[in-house]
Design a protein around this motif. Structure first.
Motif, short mmCIF file in Angstrom:
data_model
loop_
_atom_site.label_atom_id
_atom_site.label_comp_id
_atom_site.label_asym_id
_atom_site.label_seq_id
_atom_site.Cartn_x
_atom_site.Cartn_y
_atom_site.Cartn_z
N ASP A 1 2.61 11.28 -9.30
CA ASP A 1 1.46 12.00 -9.85
C ASP A 1 0.60 11.09 -10.73
O ASP A 1 0.12 11.49 -11.79
CB ASP A 1 1.93 13.24 -10.63
CG ASP A 1 0.79 14.22 -10.84
OD1 ASP A 1 -0.15 14.23 -10.02
OD2 ASP A 1 0.85 14.97 -11.83
N ARG A 2 0.42 9.86 -10.27
CA ARG A 2 -0.44 8.91 -10.98
C ARG A 2 -1.58 8.49 -10.05
O ARG A 2 -1.60 7.39 -9.52
CB ARG A 2 0.35 7.68 -11.43
CG ARG A 2 1.38 7.92 -12.52
CD ARG A 2 0.81 8.57 -13.77
NE ARG A 2 -0.31 7.85 -14.34
CZ ARG A 2 -0.41 7.52 -15.61
NH1 ARG A 2 0.53 7.82 -16.46
NH2 ARG A 2 -1.49 6.88 -16.05
N ARG A 3 -2.52 9.40 -9.85
CA ARG A 3 -3.68 9.12 -8.99
C ARG A 3 -4.48 7.95 -9.52
O ARG A 3 -5.23 7.33 -8.77
CB ARG A 3 -4.58 10.36 -8.88
CG ARG A 3 -3.87 11.58 -8.37
CD ARG A 3 -3.69 11.56 -6.90
NE ARG A 3 -3.01 12.79 -6.47
CZ ARG A 3 -2.45 12.93 -5.30
NH1 ARG A 3 -2.49 11.96 -4.43
NH2 ARG A 3 -1.85 14.04 -4.99
N ASP A 4 -4.33 7.64 -10.81
CA ASP A 4 -5.05 6.54 -11.43
C ASP A 4 -4.37 5.18 -11.22
O ASP A 4 -4.88 4.16 -11.66
CB ASP A 4 -5.24 6.79 -12.92
CG ASP A 4 -3.93 6.98 -13.68
OD1 ASP A 4 -2.88 7.21 -13.04
OD2 ASP A 4 -3.96 6.93 -14.92
N ALA A 5 -3.24 5.16 -10.53
CA ALA A 5 -2.53 3.90 -10.29
C ALA A 5 -3.39 2.96 -9.45
O ALA A 5 -3.98 3.36 -8.45
CB ALA A 5 -1.20 4.15 -9.61
N GLU A 6 -3.45 1.71 -9.88
CA GLU A 6 -4.23 0.69 -9.18
C GLU A 6 -3.33 -0.26 -8.40
O GLU A 6 -3.76 -0.87 -7.42
CB GLU A 6 -5.05 -0.10 -10.21
CG GLU A 6 -6.01 0.78 -11.00
CD GLU A 6 -6.28 0.27 -12.40
OE1 GLU A 6 -5.86 -0.85 -12.74
OE2 GLU A 6 -6.93 1.00 -13.16
N ALA A 7 -2.10 -0.39 -8.83
CA ALA A 7 -1.11 -1.25 -8.17
C ALA A 7 0.27 -0.74 -8.56
O ALA A 7 0.44 -0.11 -9.60
CB ALA A 7 -1.28 -2.70 -8.60
N SER B 1 0.83 -1.20 0.00
CA SER B 1 0.00 0.00 0.00
C SER B 1 0.87 1.26 0.00
O SER B 1 0.52 2.27 -0.62
CB SER B 1 -0.96 0.01 1.18
OG SER B 1 -0.26 0.06 2.41
N ALA B 2 2.01 1.22 0.67
CA ALA B 2 2.93 2.36 0.67
C ALA B 2 3.51 2.58 -0.72
O ALA B 2 3.61 3.72 -1.19
CB ALA B 2 4.05 2.15 1.69
N VAL B 3 3.88 1.50 -1.40
CA VAL B 3 4.44 1.62 -2.75
C VAL B 3 3.40 2.24 -3.69
O VAL B 3 3.73 3.11 -4.52
CB VAL B 3 4.94 0.26 -3.27
CG1 VAL B 3 5.48 0.38 -4.70
CG2 VAL B 3 6.02 -0.31 -2.35
N LEU B 4 2.14 1.85 -3.53
CA LEU B 4 1.08 2.43 -4.34
C LEU B 4 0.94 3.93 -4.05
O LEU B 4 0.78 4.74 -4.97
CB LEU B 4 -0.24 1.71 -4.09
CG LEU B 4 -1.45 2.21 -4.88
CD1 LEU B 4 -1.20 2.17 -6.38
CD2 LEU B 4 -2.69 1.41 -4.50
N VAL B 5 1.04 4.31 -2.79
CA VAL B 5 0.97 5.73 -2.41
C VAL B 5 2.13 6.51 -3.06
O VAL B 5 1.93 7.63 -3.55
CB VAL B 5 0.97 5.90 -0.87
CG1 VAL B 5 1.24 7.35 -0.47
CG2 VAL B 5 -0.34 5.42 -0.30
#
Length: 96
Positions: free
Chosen positions: A34-40, A23-27
């Motif tokens: 600047d990829r708010r659309d990142a899912e993983a 979850s931290a890596v995703l954050v």
């Protein structure tokens, strides 16, 4: 004494982050990349200047480079910096 950030240390840090702190890596990808659309996201490598992530967004796999705000001295510096970055990002997300 902490280890310098060699490829072996990078692999160890990445495995730990991907296995235990996904979850931290995703954050990192969402906020610092600047990829708010990142899912993983997965951490691929870390060096004194930044980290390389592989990010899933909108059905695509993207590569992101996230620079650090200072040059990391060793693995302990990496540990403290990664913790500070996720705390700052999560705090900013709560305020948004």
């Amino acid at each position: 004494m902490s280890d310098p950030i060699t490829p072996t240390v990078s692999d160890r840090i990445c495995k730990h982050m991907n296995d235990d702190h996904a979850s931290a890596v995703l954050v990192y990808a969402q906020v610092y990349g600047d990829r708010r659309d990142a899912e993983a996201a997965q951490m691929q490598a870390i060096d004194p200047q930044g980290m390389d992530l592989s990010v899933q967004a909108n059905g695509e796999t993207l590569k992101l480079r996230i620079p650090f705000d200072h040059q990391l001295q060793d693995s302990e510096d990496a540990h403290q910096t990664l913790i500070a970055m996720v705390k700052q990002a999560r705090s900013a997300a709560k305020e948004a």
